[in-house]
Write an enzyme that holds these catalytic residues in place. Structure first.
Site, mmCIF file in Angstrom:
data_model
loop_
_atom_site.group_PDB
_atom_site.id
_atom_site.type_symbol
_atom_site.label_atom_id
_atom_site.label_comp_id
_atom_site.label_asym_id
_atom_site.label_seq_id
_atom_site.Cartn_x
_atom_site.Cartn_y
_atom_site.Cartn_z
ATOM 1 N N TYR A 192 19.182 -14.433 -37.822
ATOM 2 C CA TYR A 192 17.813 -14.862 -38.092
ATOM 3 C C TYR A 192 17.823 -16.065 -39.023
ATOM 4 O O TYR A 192 18.597 -16.099 -39.969
ATOM 5 C CB TYR A 192 17.024 -13.746 -38.774
ATOM 6 N N LYS A 205 17.554 -16.301 -26.654
ATOM 7 C CA LYS A 205 18.448 -16.489 -27.781
ATOM 8 C C LYS A 205 19.694 -17.219 -27.302
ATOM 9 O O LYS A 205 20.031 -17.192 -26.122
ATOM 10 C CB LYS A 205 18.837 -15.139 -28.390
ATOM 11 N N HIS A 227 11.923 -14.624 -35.808
ATOM 12 C CA HIS A 227 12.685 -14.123 -34.670
ATOM 13 C C HIS A 227 14.140 -14.519 -34.828
ATOM 14 O O HIS A 227 14.452 -15.534 -35.431
ATOM 15 C CB HIS A 227 12.152 -14.723 -33.371
#
Lengths: 325, 531
Positions: free
Chosen positions: A256, A295, A264
């Site tokens: 993070y 991600k 997020h």
């Protein structure tokens, strides 16, 4: 003991060797207002407790202090406010092995193995007496508080009535009578008394310093893999990232950019040694998965130059799925 | 040094004072949390009556920290909310708490006051006492329903974790799964493999259970009046240990499920009446229990080494040799036994069976027609004639096939006219046979220590009718593992699904407090017959 400096989101840790006896210290809130100039302080160490081989934190202040040094952990207990749900959980805070190790290596925490249930059993009747005495005191005080509460309610009702009817005569006396009657008749049933179910063990416990060396090998044995994981964890943490476990994403850590409460995760970190050969299809699967959860996959390999802890380097490779149109 | 709030002394008072000074600029109620203790004062306790039960909602997360004051403020607000929530201690009315006592030697928690609503799905009675398993007690402590005492002092949640969760009872991982499911409303009970076997094989329940049952029936004696009253207070009381999925209690075994006595008994005695002199029933019987027992966790006897008296054979002995003393209980001594009088009493009359049983018998026979029912086979007087018959029959079936195809070493898989549907045909020529999860599982032997089923799980909507003594078929069974461990191999999968019978096994994978559930399902590829 250590000093800490906070500037923006970047956390720099200096490991000092403060030898001051800091049995009870002041826990300053570093995150407060964000712009506190770094100030060295004495700080009571976080006590890492164990359940089996799992490191746990029990006290709010410790959970908080850990968070302030960037250790997030996972809350695993039922939340007192609403115990029967899984969305928000409460203490204890479960730590990753790496988190516990980082906290101890930076001198912020001591490991306290669980008290052997069989060994420390000599509870004296004295303690029981003290406990009962405390309950009794609490009961009396709560009774007084309840009475006061009732009185104020009564007063409010009566004054309300007075204003409504607007007949002021002998109301003073009436109120007084009512109050007296209440005082006489009032009793708080014992079952209505509120008691606390402690979350953390009460009392000061043992001096953590004394137990520290006993606890030397309470963390899991350090094999090569856990060593790699730790070095990656430490390096990412040094760079100011917050980390949590990424088991359900098939990785080692979720990375993070700021406190996970507000941000997020951007990366799924995967710890691999420099020598490991990874099949291409594994990489494809990973980056595809990363793309699906928005991600980036981060391959993290500590470089082998074992030249001192401070200059340690971790090589990062990011993988991102890019579609060609 | 267990929980003793009284023993805090002046050190703590000082600590409070210092903190108050240091924290005077802080926000929220956090001033009373510090490192030493999180004890609430009577006024805090009193104030806690009216505290909110709402959980603050978490807003949308941001993408990147941009260093703006606004963002920092939002983070601070979330954090403050978070810490307030985390710092909150459990406060309950004394009257709402069930008192209990931790008994480390038994690894159980014994209730000291009447149980609450939770008794419907948790706990069991032992020697007239209501007891909870440690995981149940810990969960109820966390819910603020039970206060557990040890040496007359209340245990904190922390002490509960440290004392109750051990290798002998349940591990932290198992407890996390247990609590996770309980919080979602599922009924979760411990899984005990032997009860499932008993259920699958229709074996009688373990002795101690039956005894307990008997005791319960007699329990209106004055001696047990105390417990009766207690149990009645607890509402609809189920007396038994939650038998993890065995929905067969001894009574049900005899009355409800009458298939077993029929299947085992009547058929054998019935045919025994016909052919008793030639066949040795005892020997055949003796191999049966061996199979059964070897599947249980620890076979007590090696049945292949124990010879049972063969009373059905032709040359009946008139007396039986004394049994091996090592097989007899206690100091019992049994000499050789004269069986002649008993043999005279042997009932060789045809058994009278009810219509229902006969029908069932006929149904069964339909599927499993014995070779002796074939008239032609009966006509054979010896093996040679029987072989002849078989040869004749197979020749007959091959009559209209092209003979040359069967001459070489490689022959066709199919006989002409053997199958009429394409589905059967495809099945016949499939090279790799489909395998089911349970196939061959019983041959794999003992389940490994590494993999085991921990809990039975019943769905939340069944809670209202849930009975601990007769819990019925679980919705699923849980095996607890973690991401650090390997994925279960086929062997482990087969063993676990064998243990679980017809209830699916779910793997609860614990990853630092995060729990994910996975299951492996049998899947049969459909045979495509449309082309």
């Amino acid at each position: 003991m250590d000093a800490q400096e906070v500037t923006g989101s970047e956390v720099v840790m200096k490991i000092g060797n403060n030898v001051a006896q800091a049995e009870i210290g002041v826990n300053e809130d570093n995150m407060e207002k964000g712009a506190i100039s770094g100030s060295a302080q004495k700080c009571r160490k976080i006590q890492v407790r164990f359940c089996g081989s799992t490191p746990l934190l029990w006290r709010t202040a410790e959970v908080r202090a850990a968070r302030e040094s960037g250790v997030v952990g996972t809350l695993v207990g039922s939340l007192p406010r609403q115990p029967r749900q899984n969305n928000r959980l409460g203490r204890p805070l479960e730590l990753l092995q790496e988190e516990a190790r980082l906290l101890t290596e930076t001198g912020r925490a001591v490991l306290c193995p669980a008290v052997d249930p069989e060994s420390s059993e000599a509870t004296s009747s004295h303690e029981v007496e003290q406990h009962l005495e405390m309950l009794e005191r609490s009961y009396e005080e709560q009774k007084a508080l309840a009475l006061q509460d009732r009185k104020s309610v009564l007063m409010r009702v009566l004054t309300q009535k007075q204003e409504d009817t607007d007949s002021g005569e002998c109301s003073e006396q009436a109120v007084q009578d009512r109050l007296e009657a209440l005082e006489k008749s009032f009793s708080l049933p014992r079952s209505a008394m509120a008691v606390q179910l402690n979350t953390a063990r009460a009392g000061l416990g043992h001096d953590p310093e004394e137990r520290h060396f006993l606890a030397a090998d309470w963390l899991q044995p350090r094999d090569e893999r856990s060593e790699i994981r730790f070095r990656v964890f430490r390096d990412l943490r040094r760079q100011g990232y917050y980390l949590t476990s990424a088991g359900k994403f098939g990785g080692d850590y979720l990375v993070y950019p700021g406190d996970p409460l507000r941000f997020h995760a951007h990366f799924i970190a995967l710890c691999v040694s420099m020598e490991t050969m990874t099949p291409l299809c594994d990489l494809l699967a990973l980056s595809r998965l990363g793309a699906n959860v928005k991600k980036t996959i981060l391959l993290c390999s500590p470089s082998d130059g074992d030249g001192g802890e401070e200059e340690e380097e971790v090589v990062y490779t990011s993988l991102q799925w890019s579609g060609m149109v | 040094m267990s929980g003793m709030p009284g023993a805090l002394g002046p050190r703590r008072a000082e600590c409070f004072r210092r903190l108050d000074m240091a924290d005077s600029g802080q926000t929220g109620k956090l001033t009373d949390t510090e490192f030493c203790s999180e004890l609430l004062s009577p006024s805090d306790l009193f104030a806690a009556r009216s505290r909110s039960h709402k959980i603050p909602v978490r807003g949308q997360k941001d993408f990147l920290p941009d260093g703006s004051d606004q963002q920092r403020e939002r983070l601070q607000r979330s954090l403050d909310e978070h810490w307030n929530l985390i710092a909150e201690e459990r406060v309950e009315r004394l009257g709402n708490l069930v008192k209990a006592k931790w008994i480390p030697s038994k690894g159980l928690v014994e209730l000291q006051s009447p149980a609450g609503k939770f008794w419907q799905t948790m706990g069991f009675s032992e020697h007239g006492k209501q007891v909870l398993f440690p995981e149940e007690a810990l969960y109820l402590m966390e819910c603020g329903n039970v206060q557990v005492f040890y040496h007359d002092l209340p245990l904190s949640i922390q002490e509960g974790y440290e004392r109750f969760l051990s290798k002998g009872t349940v591990s932290l991982h198992q407890y996390q799964v247990f609590a996770h499911l309980k919080r979602l409303g599922y009924v979760v009970t411990r899984f005990e493999p032997r009860f499932v076997y008993a259920q699958q094989l229709n074996l009688p329940q373990p002795r101690d259970r039956q005894e307990r049952n008997l005791k319960r029936k007699r329990s209106h004696s004055p001696a047990s009046g105390e417990t009766d009253r207690q149990e009645e207070q607890a509402g609809d009381v189920e007396d038994q240990r939650p038998d993890s999925g065995s929905n067969v209690d001894p009574a049900a075994l005899c009355s409800g499920e009458d298939e077993r006595p029929v299947a085992g008994g009547s058929e054998e005695t019935g045919s025994a009446a016909d052919s008793a002199p030639q066949r040795s029933w005892w020997v055949e019987q003796a191999t049966c229990p061996e199979v059964r027992h070897s599947r249980r966790s620890g076979p007590r006897w090696d049945f292949s080494a124990i010879s049972f008296p063969d009373l059905g054979c032709r040359g009946r002995p008139h007396s039986l040799a004394a049994p091996d003393p090592s097989l007899l209980p206690g100091a019992l001594s049994v000499g050789s036994c004269d069986v002649a009088p008993w043999l005279q009493k042997l009932n060789l009359r045809e058994e009278r069976v009810s219509r229902r049983e006969r029908e069932r018998e006929r149904e069964r026979a339909w599927f499993r027609r014995g070779v002796n029912e074939d008239r032609e086979v009966r006509r054979c007087r010896n093996w040679a004639e029987y072989h002849c018959l078989l040869e004749r029959r197979s020749r007959h079936s091959r009559r209209d096939r092209p003979a040359h195809l069967w001459e070489g070493a490689v022959t066709p898989l199919l006989q002409p006219g053997q199958y009429t549907s394409p589905g059967d045909l495809l099945n016949r020529i499939s090279v790799i046979q489909p395998s089911r999860l349970l196939e061959g599982a019983s041959r794999l032997g003992q389940a490994s220590e590494e993999w085991r089923i921990s809990f039975n799980v019943y769905q939340p909507d069944t809670v209202a009718d849930f009975k601990k003594s007769n819990p019925g078929k679980p919705y699923s069974r849980m095996s607890v593992c973690s991401f650090e461990e390997p994925v279960p191999d086929l062997r482990a999968l087969k063993q676990l699904s064998l243990q679980s019978g017809d209830v699916p096994v779910t793997f609860a994978v614990v990853d630092h407090g995060d729990i994910s559930f996975y299951s492996f399902k049998d899947f049969q590829l459909p045979t495509d017959v449309s082309h």
